[in-house]
Write an enzyme that holds these catalytic residues in place. Sequence first.
Site, mmCIF file in Angstrom:
data_model
loop_
_atom_site.group_PDB
_atom_site.id
_atom_site.type_symbol
_atom_site.label_atom_id
_atom_site.label_comp_id
_atom_site.label_asym_id
_atom_site.label_seq_id
_atom_site.Cartn_x
_atom_site.Cartn_y
_atom_site.Cartn_z
ATOM 1 N N ASN A 8 86.233 71.311 41.550
ATOM 2 C CA ASN A 8 84.918 71.124 40.944
ATOM 3 C C ASN A 8 84.895 72.029 39.728
ATOM 4 O O ASN A 8 84.838 73.255 39.857
ATOM 5 C CB ASN A 8 83.811 71.503 41.928
ATOM 6 C CG ASN A 8 82.431 71.427 41.326
ATOM 7 O OD1 ASN A 8 82.257 71.364 40.112
ATOM 8 N ND2 ASN A 8 81.431 71.461 42.183
ATOM 9 N N GLY A 10 82.689 72.795 37.774
ATOM 10 C CA GLY A 10 81.482 73.603 37.649
ATOM 11 C C GLY A 10 81.477 74.831 38.536
ATOM 12 O O GLY A 10 80.553 75.639 38.471
ATOM 13 N N CYS A 11 82.488 75.002 39.355
ATOM 14 C CA CYS A 11 82.573 76.108 40.314
ATOM 15 C C CYS A 11 83.517 77.187 39.794
ATOM 16 O O CYS A 11 84.681 76.918 39.497
ATOM 17 C CB CYS A 11 83.075 75.580 41.656
ATOM 18 S SG CYS A 11 83.454 76.867 42.869
ATOM 19 N N GLY A 12 83.019 78.411 39.696
ATOM 20 C CA GLY A 12 83.836 79.519 39.219
ATOM 21 C C GLY A 12 85.045 79.779 40.095
ATOM 22 O O GLY A 12 86.146 80.048 39.587
ATOM 23 N N ARG A 15 87.607 77.044 39.415
ATOM 24 C CA ARG A 15 88.276 77.276 38.112
ATOM 25 C C ARG A 15 89.261 78.436 38.219
ATOM 26 O O ARG A 15 90.358 78.385 37.650
ATOM 27 C CB ARG A 15 87.242 77.562 37.021
ATOM 28 C CG ARG A 15 86.426 76.356 36.594
ATOM 29 C CD ARG A 15 85.615 76.614 35.335
ATOM 30 N NE ARG A 15 84.837 77.838 35.382
ATOM 31 C CZ ARG A 15 83.589 77.931 35.828
ATOM 32 N NH1 ARG A 15 82.958 76.857 36.291
ATOM 33 N NH2 ARG A 15 82.950 79.091 35.814
#
Length: 117
Positions: A8, A10-12, A15
């Site tokens: 995802n 959008g997920c730190g 990433r």
Amino acid sequence: MTIVIHHNEGCGTSRRVLGMIEAAGEKPVVINYLESGWTRAQLLGLFAAADITPRAALRTTHSPAEDLGLLDPAVSDAALLDAMVQHPVLVNRPIVCSPKGVRLCRPAELVQTLLGD
């Protein structure tokens, strides 16, 4: 070595795990599961390989889990799987698959067990 990350962007944490995989010299297959979704069979296979239950893989924050009544311990694994297929965001991330195994990589450092020789 082939590595797959169910990611995802959008997920730190997701990433960070992707960055750790790439820093190890790997070029992973990146699956954006929020776009592609999940199948019940896919989730059952991933959870079995990672030796986790649907409850352990349930994302309880920043997801509709509470609104859907999924935080109640009486909710069955089958109901959780149905909800995860309908709402992909309910699956915690990232899930990484490599020749060394499958893991839900939270915290991110858990990905290290799946990298290298």
